[in-house]
Design an enzyme around this catalytic site. Sequence first.
Site, PDB file in Angstrom:
ATOM      1  N   HIS A  32       0.844  -1.202   0.000  1.00 24.94           N
ATOM      2  CA  HIS A  32       0.000   0.000   0.000  1.00 24.94           C
ATOM      3  C   HIS A  32       0.881   1.254   0.000  1.00 24.94           C
ATOM      4  CE1 HIS A  32      -2.805  -2.930   2.136  1.00 24.94           C
ATOM      5  NE2 HIS A  32      -3.551  -2.520   1.141  1.00 24.94           N
ATOM      6  N   SER A  36       0.330  -8.845   1.108  1.00 26.42           N
ATOM      7  CA  SER A  36      -1.130  -8.822   1.195  1.00 26.42           C
ATOM      8  C   SER A  36      -1.536  -8.727   2.657  1.00 26.42           C
ATOM      9  CB  SER A  36      -1.707 -10.104   0.589  1.00 26.42           C
ATOM     10  OG  SER A  36      -3.046 -10.277   1.006  1.00 26.42           O
TER      11      SER A  36
HETATM   12  P1  AMP Z   1      -6.554  -3.710  -0.518  1.00 31.46           P
HETATM   13  O1  AMP Z   1      -6.436  -2.977   0.763  1.00 31.46           O
HETATM   14  O2  AMP Z   1      -6.072  -5.115  -0.447  1.00 31.46           O
HETATM   15  O3  AMP Z   1      -7.899  -3.547  -1.164  1.00 31.46           O
HETATM   16  O4  AMP Z   1      -5.533  -2.994  -1.497  1.00 31.46           O
HETATM   17  C1  AMP Z   1      -5.615  -1.632  -1.791  1.00 31.46           C
HETATM   18  C2  AMP Z   1      -4.805  -1.348  -3.023  1.00 31.46           C
HETATM   19  O5  AMP Z   1      -3.446  -1.725  -2.773  1.00 31.46           O
HETATM   20  C3  AMP Z   1      -5.263  -2.153  -4.236  1.00 31.46           C
HETATM   21  O6  AMP Z   1      -5.241  -1.331  -5.385  1.00 31.46           O
HETATM   22  C4  AMP Z   1      -4.249  -3.261  -4.312  1.00 31.46           C
HETATM   23  O7  AMP Z   1      -4.058  -3.762  -5.613  1.00 31.46           O
HETATM   24  C5  AMP Z   1      -2.993  -2.572  -3.814  1.00 31.46           C
HETATM   25  N1  AMP Z   1      -2.051  -3.561  -3.295  1.00 31.46           N
HETATM   26  C6  AMP Z   1      -2.296  -4.532  -2.381  1.00 31.46           C
HETATM   27  N2  AMP Z   1      -1.207  -5.292  -2.192  1.00 31.46           N
HETATM   28  C7  AMP Z   1      -0.252  -4.800  -3.017  1.00 31.46           C
HETATM   29  C8  AMP Z   1       1.119  -5.166  -3.294  1.00 31.46           C
HETATM   30  N3  AMP Z   1       1.695  -6.208  -2.718  1.00 31.46           N
HETATM   31  N4  AMP Z   1       1.783  -4.423  -4.192  1.00 31.46           N
HETATM   32  C9  AMP Z   1       1.203  -3.369  -4.818  1.00 31.46           C
HETATM   33  N5  AMP Z   1      -0.066  -2.977  -4.602  1.00 31.46           N
HETATM   34  C10 AMP Z   1      -0.784  -3.684  -3.714  1.00 31.46           C
END
Ligand code: AMP
Length: 290
Positions: free
Chosen positions: A43, A193
């Site tokens: 993030h 993640s």
């Molecule tokens: P989330 O909180 O999982 O919904 O993620 C929020 C944003 O962060 C989304 O656009 C995801 O694709 C991005 N994101 C999550 N994990 C990663 C990562 N390892 N590398 C790059 N972007 C990420």
Amino acid sequence: MAKTNNILVVETVSELQAIIKKYKKEKKSIGFTPTLGALHEGHATLIRRSIKENDISVCSIFVNPTQFNESSDLKKYPRTFEADKKLLTKTGCDILFFPSNKEVYPKGSNYKIKVNLEGLDKRMEGAFRPGHFEGVVQVVHRLLEIVLPHKLYMGQKDFQQFTIIQKMIDKLKIKTDLVVCPIKREEDGLAMSSRNRRLPKSIRKKATILYKTLISIKNKLATESPEDLCQFALHKLNIEDFRPEYFIIIDGNTLKPIKSFKGVDYVVACTAVWAGEVRLIDNMVLKSKK
Ligand code: AMP
């Protein structure tokens, strides 16, 4: 409105809209990163990019109930607000938008979005998580309507998600540019993640199998067909404690599985794997003109 060190925590839509309006009047550019919280370095890369490219950066933390197809997954989703606020402050983010369900979806309003996604939402995650993308489109559309950013930051980690959001932006002629940031990985290759923290130690150790498999597929590209490579990958991922749900090689534009690499210039391998009780997704661009 609460000011914590340098970050402004805003919980209501009206307050955020007033702040954004003021910045826009001053001709400031707004970058926006929507998240579900439980923030990590992945993030942070999105937020840093937003800071670099905009005058004001907004990050939202909202565990959107409409995108969870299983209520147990929603319940188990990690919530770490204090640590998240710390990370955002350290990163230099200007505004943390932390709304309640009622703020995002006030009673009596209908925020369902009708948009023709041309089937992008039907495969992969869409097939295994019914209703998931309806929820994602709904929440991103609603958040864009609130924040009205110049740029929206999303990760390649969720390949299908950003492809669908780009389609929504195009179809609805939304005046926001989508910026896609590369996947940030742990040292052993596991894609970062929020769900990784739920992996038991022994399974976490083995979870590097997703990255290893994607790499070995990339290395075999010249000699084998997409179908054979998918079979090989599914076999490789089928180790103790792990259960692959899909491994698909797709045209990155249409998200349709491909039968041959010939004539396709944007090829991506996408996978979802159950690692014990945690569902992990990952992908790798195998071929790209860009
Ligand atoms: P989330 O909180 O999982 O919904 O993620 C929020 C944003 O962060 C989304 O656009 C995801 O694709 C991005 N994101 C999550 N994990 C990663 C990562 N390892 N590398 C790059 N972007 C990420």
